[in-house]
Design a protein around this motif. Sequence first.
Motif, PDB file in Angstrom:
ATOM      1  N   ASP A 144       0.813  -1.204   0.000  1.00 59.31           N
ATOM      2  CA  ASP A 144       0.000   0.000   0.000  1.00 59.31           C
ATOM      3  C   ASP A 144       0.859   1.273   0.000  1.00 59.31           C
ATOM      4  OD1 ASP A 144      -2.363   1.372  -0.002  1.00 59.31           O
ATOM      5  OD2 ASP A 144      -2.512   1.438   2.182  1.00 59.31           O
ATOM      6  N   VAL A 145       1.753   1.378  -0.965  1.00 65.85           N
ATOM      7  CA  VAL A 145       2.642   2.546  -1.003  1.00 65.85           C
ATOM      8  C   VAL A 145       2.082   3.596  -1.964  1.00 65.85           C
ATOM      9  CG1 VAL A 145       4.926   3.388  -1.641  1.00 65.85           C
ATOM     10  CG2 VAL A 145       4.689   1.232  -0.417  1.00 65.85           C
ATOM     11  N   SER A 146       1.862   4.782  -1.436  1.00 62.79           N
ATOM     12  CA  SER A 146       1.428   5.891  -2.280  1.00 62.79           C
ATOM     13  C   SER A 146       2.459   7.005  -2.156  1.00 62.79           C
ATOM     14  CB  SER A 146       0.067   6.414  -1.815  1.00 62.79           C
ATOM     15  OG  SER A 146      -0.887   5.374  -1.819  1.00 62.79           O
ATOM     16  N   ILE A 147       3.105   7.340  -3.244  1.00 61.34           N
ATOM     17  CA  ILE A 147       4.003   8.492  -3.217  1.00 61.34           C
ATOM     18  C   ILE A 147       3.677   9.391  -4.397  1.00 61.34           C
ATOM     19  CG2 ILE A 147       5.897   7.254  -2.074  1.00 61.34           C
ATOM     20  CD1 ILE A 147       7.334   7.307  -4.799  1.00 61.34           C
ATOM     21  N   ARG A 148       3.988  10.668  -4.249  1.00 64.41           N
ATOM     22  CA  ARG A 148       3.681  11.604  -5.308  1.00 64.41           C
ATOM     23  C   ARG A 148       4.953  12.352  -5.677  1.00 64.41           C
ATOM     24  NH1 ARG A 148       0.571  16.759  -4.866  1.00 64.41           N
ATOM     25  NH2 ARG A 148       0.253  17.350  -7.022  1.00 64.41           N
ATOM     26  N   VAL A 149       5.390  12.221  -6.909  1.00 68.44           N
ATOM     27  CA  VAL A 149       6.569  12.925  -7.391  1.00 68.44           C
ATOM     28  C   VAL A 149       6.080  14.039  -8.307  1.00 68.44           C
ATOM     29  CG1 VAL A 149       8.792  12.695  -8.533  1.00 68.44           C
ATOM     30  CG2 VAL A 149       7.821  10.735  -7.333  1.00 68.44           C
ATOM     31  N   ARG A 150       6.216  15.270  -7.842  1.00 67.79           N
ATOM     32  CA  ARG A 150       5.702  16.394  -8.628  1.00 67.79           C
ATOM     33  C   ARG A 150       6.620  16.689  -9.812  1.00 67.79           C
ATOM     34  NH1 ARG A 150       5.875  21.011  -6.062  1.00 67.79           N
ATOM     35  NH2 ARG A 150       7.248  20.273  -4.408  1.00 67.79           N
ATOM     36  N   PRO A 151       6.064  17.193 -10.920  1.00 67.02           N
ATOM     37  CA  PRO A 151       6.896  17.479 -12.096  1.00 67.02           C
ATOM     38  C   PRO A 151       7.958  18.530 -11.775  1.00 67.02           C
ATOM     39  CG  PRO A 151       4.657  18.326 -12.390  1.00 67.02           C
ATOM     40  CD  PRO A 151       4.634  17.450 -11.191  1.00 67.02           C
ATOM     41  N   GLY A 152       9.132  18.347 -12.336  1.00 69.13           N
ATOM     42  CA  GLY A 152      10.212  19.315 -12.150  1.00 69.13           C
ATOM     43  C   GLY A 152      10.810  19.313 -10.760  1.00 69.13           C
ATOM     44  N   THR A 153      10.762  18.177 -10.062  1.00 67.66           N
ATOM     45  CA  THR A 153      11.409  18.100  -8.748  1.00 67.66           C
ATOM     46  C   THR A 153      12.437  16.991  -8.745  1.00 67.66           C
ATOM     47  OG1 THR A 153       9.694  16.588  -7.962  1.00 67.66           O
ATOM     48  CG2 THR A 153       9.420  18.928  -7.432  1.00 67.66           C
ATOM     49  N   LEU A 154      13.347  17.063  -7.779  1.00 67.80           N
ATOM     50  CA  LEU A 154      14.260  15.961  -7.514  1.00 67.80           C
ATOM     51  C   LEU A 154      13.758  15.324  -6.224  1.00 67.80           C
ATOM     52  CD1 LEU A 154      18.104  16.290  -7.906  1.00 67.80           C
ATOM     53  CD2 LEU A 154      16.999  14.463  -6.651  1.00 67.80           C
ATOM     54  N   PRO A 204      24.419  19.569 -20.139  1.00 67.50           N
ATOM     55  CA  PRO A 204      25.314  20.145 -19.125  1.00 67.50           C
ATOM     56  C   PRO A 204      26.626  19.378 -18.984  1.00 67.50           C
ATOM     57  CG  PRO A 204      23.460  19.028 -18.105  1.00 67.50           C
ATOM     58  CD  PRO A 204      23.178  19.069 -19.565  1.00 67.50           C
ATOM     59  N   PHE A 205      26.664  18.106 -19.348  1.00 71.15           N
ATOM     60  CA  PHE A 205      27.962  17.407 -19.307  1.00 71.15           C
ATOM     61  C   PHE A 205      28.101  16.562 -20.559  1.00 71.15           C
ATOM     62  CE2 PHE A 205      25.370  13.986 -17.803  1.00 71.15           C
ATOM     63  CZ  PHE A 205      24.599  14.503 -16.775  1.00 71.15           C
ATOM     64  N   LYS A 217      19.996  18.822 -10.600  1.00 72.67           N
ATOM     65  CA  LYS A 217      19.099  19.695  -9.844  1.00 72.67           C
ATOM     66  C   LYS A 217      18.706  20.897 -10.715  1.00 72.67           C
ATOM     67  CE  LYS A 217      17.682  21.874  -5.951  1.00 72.67           C
ATOM     68  NZ  LYS A 217      16.608  21.445  -5.103  1.00 72.67           N
ATOM     69  N   GLY A 218      19.712  21.450 -11.426  1.00 77.10           N
ATOM     70  CA  GLY A 218      19.439  22.569 -12.322  1.00 77.10           C
ATOM     71  C   GLY A 218      18.425  22.189 -13.387  1.00 77.10           C
ATOM     72  N   MET A 219      18.578  20.988 -13.958  1.00 79.44           N
ATOM     73  CA  MET A 219      17.667  20.566 -15.017  1.00 79.44           C
ATOM     74  C   MET A 219      16.249  20.388 -14.491  1.00 79.44           C
ATOM     75  SD  MET A 219      19.958  17.879 -17.197  1.00 79.44           S
ATOM     76  CE  MET A 219      19.031  18.015 -18.703  1.00 79.44           C
ATOM     77  N   THR A 220      16.133  19.863 -13.268  1.00 76.67           N
ATOM     78  CA  THR A 220      14.775  19.688 -12.732  1.00 76.67           C
ATOM     79  C   THR A 220      14.150  21.045 -12.415  1.00 76.67           C
ATOM     80  OG1 THR A 220      15.641  19.390 -10.503  1.00 76.67           O
ATOM     81  CG2 THR A 220      15.171  17.407 -11.753  1.00 76.67           C
ATOM     82  N   LEU A 264      12.917  18.100 -16.532  1.00 77.08           N
ATOM     83  CA  LEU A 264      13.065  16.703 -16.136  1.00 77.08           C
ATOM     84  C   LEU A 264      12.529  16.536 -14.717  1.00 77.08           C
ATOM     85  CD1 LEU A 264      14.684  14.168 -17.176  1.00 77.08           C
ATOM     86  CD2 LEU A 264      16.609  15.063 -15.896  1.00 77.08           C
ATOM     87  N   THR A 265      12.020  15.338 -14.439  1.00 69.77           N
ATOM     88  CA  THR A 265      11.677  14.995 -13.068  1.00 69.77           C
ATOM     89  C   THR A 265      12.560  13.817 -12.678  1.00 69.77           C
ATOM     90  OG1 THR A 265       9.411  15.544 -13.586  1.00 69.77           O
ATOM     91  CG2 THR A 265       9.791  14.390 -11.518  1.00 69.77           C
TER      92      THR A 265
END
Lengths: 305, 509
Positions: free
Chosen positions: B29-39, B135-136, B190-193, B198-199
Amino acid sequence: MSDALTTVAVAMFAGAVRVSTPFLFVSLGECLTEKSGRINLGLEGTLVFGAMSAYAISYLSGSPWVGVLAAGLAGSMFGALHGAICRLPKVSDIAIGIAMMLFGTGFAFFLGKGFIQPTAPRLQAIDLGFLVSDPQMKVALQINPLFFIGLALAVVMWWGFANTRIGLVVRMTGDSATTARAMGVSVDLVRFFATTAGGFLAGVGGAFLSLFYPGSWNEGLSSGQGLMAVALVIFSRWNPIACVGAALLFGAAGALGPALQSVGISQGYHFFNAAPHILTLAIMIATSSSKRSLKGAPGELSITK
Amino acid sequence: MSEAGAGRAIGVETVGMTKIFGSLVALEDVSIRVRPGTLHALLGENGAGKSTLVKCMMGFYQPTRGEMLIDGREAAIHNPREATEAKLGMVYQHFTLVPSLTAAENLVVSRPDCPAVVDWKREIAALEAFMATMPFRVRLDTPVAGLSAGEKQKLEILKQLYLDRRFVVLDEPTSVLTPDEADEMLGLLKGMTSRGELTILMITHKFREVTAYADEVSILRRGRYVGGGLVGEMSTDDMARLMIGDAEIRERAARVERSDAPVVLELAALFASDDEGLPAVSSFDLKVHAGEIVGVAGVSGNGQSELIEALSGQRDLDDGRILIHGQGFEPVRDQMDRFKVCSLQEEPLRNSAAPRMSVAENMALRTFDKPPIASLGGWLSPGPMRAKARELIERYRVKTPSTETPIENLSGGNVQRAVLARELSGDVDVLIVANPCFGLDFASVAEIRTQLLEQRNRGAAVLLVSEDLDEILELADRIVVMSGGRITLQARIGETDRTAIGHAMAGGH
């Protein structure tokens, strides 16, 4: 003395071209299979079965090239069978290869009993003798078209491994199966096709034995050439172009006995005939090291893992 | 590309994700939320269900229950290909690059629309243009086998961007990087997110990286979501407590300080080669005193494994001498026995145990040819062997159904304890240890570190090779940094800092 030397040298050159063709085809087939990450030790059986079917079909159809095609198809069946068994879980490709080798030779003897006597139409050589005036060289330049096909194939394979999607996918599968899976490539399917195509080439190599040189079908035809080709692939470090050079070297070694006999040195004839086998052993020892892993070996091969 | 890429990051959410393997509930029962543009950091111990969760998200596993939302819309991912189509990607801890192919070949072959015949001139030009927006960058024409671990990691991430993935899972991305490389890479990502290109969902167990780079964190323990939120609102103590739970941890042994201890182990100008025959260890000089732990730090692949193998008799030395108490030592069985040299290898199931032999037999591998197990005429007596094994199982808290269980059936921590028990059961003068805590849970880690400290306090000379810098900083008395097979820094703990160590790892002095 220098005459004799020239004779031996020319005979060895002619022998190298003649004897190398089956080595070349089997090693190119094995090279393709091993590049995909699987070893097929059964190619000795495929070679013998190819020789038998080429001879039989050539005799029955009257056309040696139909015989060559039949040998190739028979070879691909053997390759396909090997590939199909090896995709089952927990199957060792080496053990299956040995079983296929025994099965191929045994089955060829069983079906080929009736074809030892009759004479089948043979493949015609391309006569390049007009290029030289020396009579010995004229004979030596009677070259079978399969040799040139083999050369062309080696170049195509070498180019294809670097420049085509199929080539890249085969190399990827052979070097890292997990990567291939992560890319959505079916590892088993790639190896199945690589083994089948490798079998086709080994079958064609067999056709050369029975339809050109030595040019008849009998049970002692191959004398382990299919197995030596496996060693040859390792020696040429999985590079198709190097396979050509290695096949020529082995061919020349194989021609040593007859060449010496032609200038009257018949002592140790059988010993010199064993030259390719001794060469196999010597090369494997010289190019191996207990401290280093083989360079260029596909990462998925069961012998290098 | 970076301009056009802005605002294209995808948000991903799991709702009630559950995965059951047979009788094992790996994820509940794992619910996680990864918002767009975050690390977003995903924290948890080994076996907490992190990989199961991301594998369910990437279509490698089918969740038993639960669903996934992409940008708020319900999405069913049945296989990795569908994940690709949804622009989800993952960088594995074990690289998925083909070693014998060049970087360019790796990138082109990974494309779903890879052409049947590759026009390399055009492809290389296109790749150069792509690299210019990144970036690299990574050298395109070198086979991947010849790239450093950091370059491989960068190439993996570049591959995800080349394939236009907009949600990328990174599985412990910095485990093979020097601290400087890690900072650089995470800073760039981090800069790209934050530009919305990118997320990123990053699996990690390093709190420093979470606090410095992540926007949000989710913590798993034993397959359950136990907490999380904005990184700024949580302390590392909170995170650690959520991650470990209330597991009982054995008291750490106190450090006994001593001075003027004699040199026990001395390595003089060691040279060794790797499997390719190339130099891996070069003029390695080191002295380890009695009652001292010397930690060898470095990014993996800088000669540490070859050093360990040479010291424990698994690899021939090209040159140099090993001295113990001033006498020449060859790593063969009778000398190891005579000089009391023991070793604890990394991945013990592969390197120092016979997986299908029983726990009792594995525990007797050092002693089966000596009384009481061996009797006259070379016969083994199973009775004393089992008795000894039972005693060790008791003392080292090895969890095993019986002494006759094949050792491969034990969990990683218990295999490590069993091998540790075998190695430490006699008197130990020299102890050679490599990554002893790799892949173990907190309780096992604490126990094994305590055992190492106890050996040190009893007067053993301990050489600890570890890729985990924190482990070395915690346990060692002195630190040695290895880079390119050589020692680039040697200092007492407390007389150096992370920055200096980081530079030394990268080859600087």
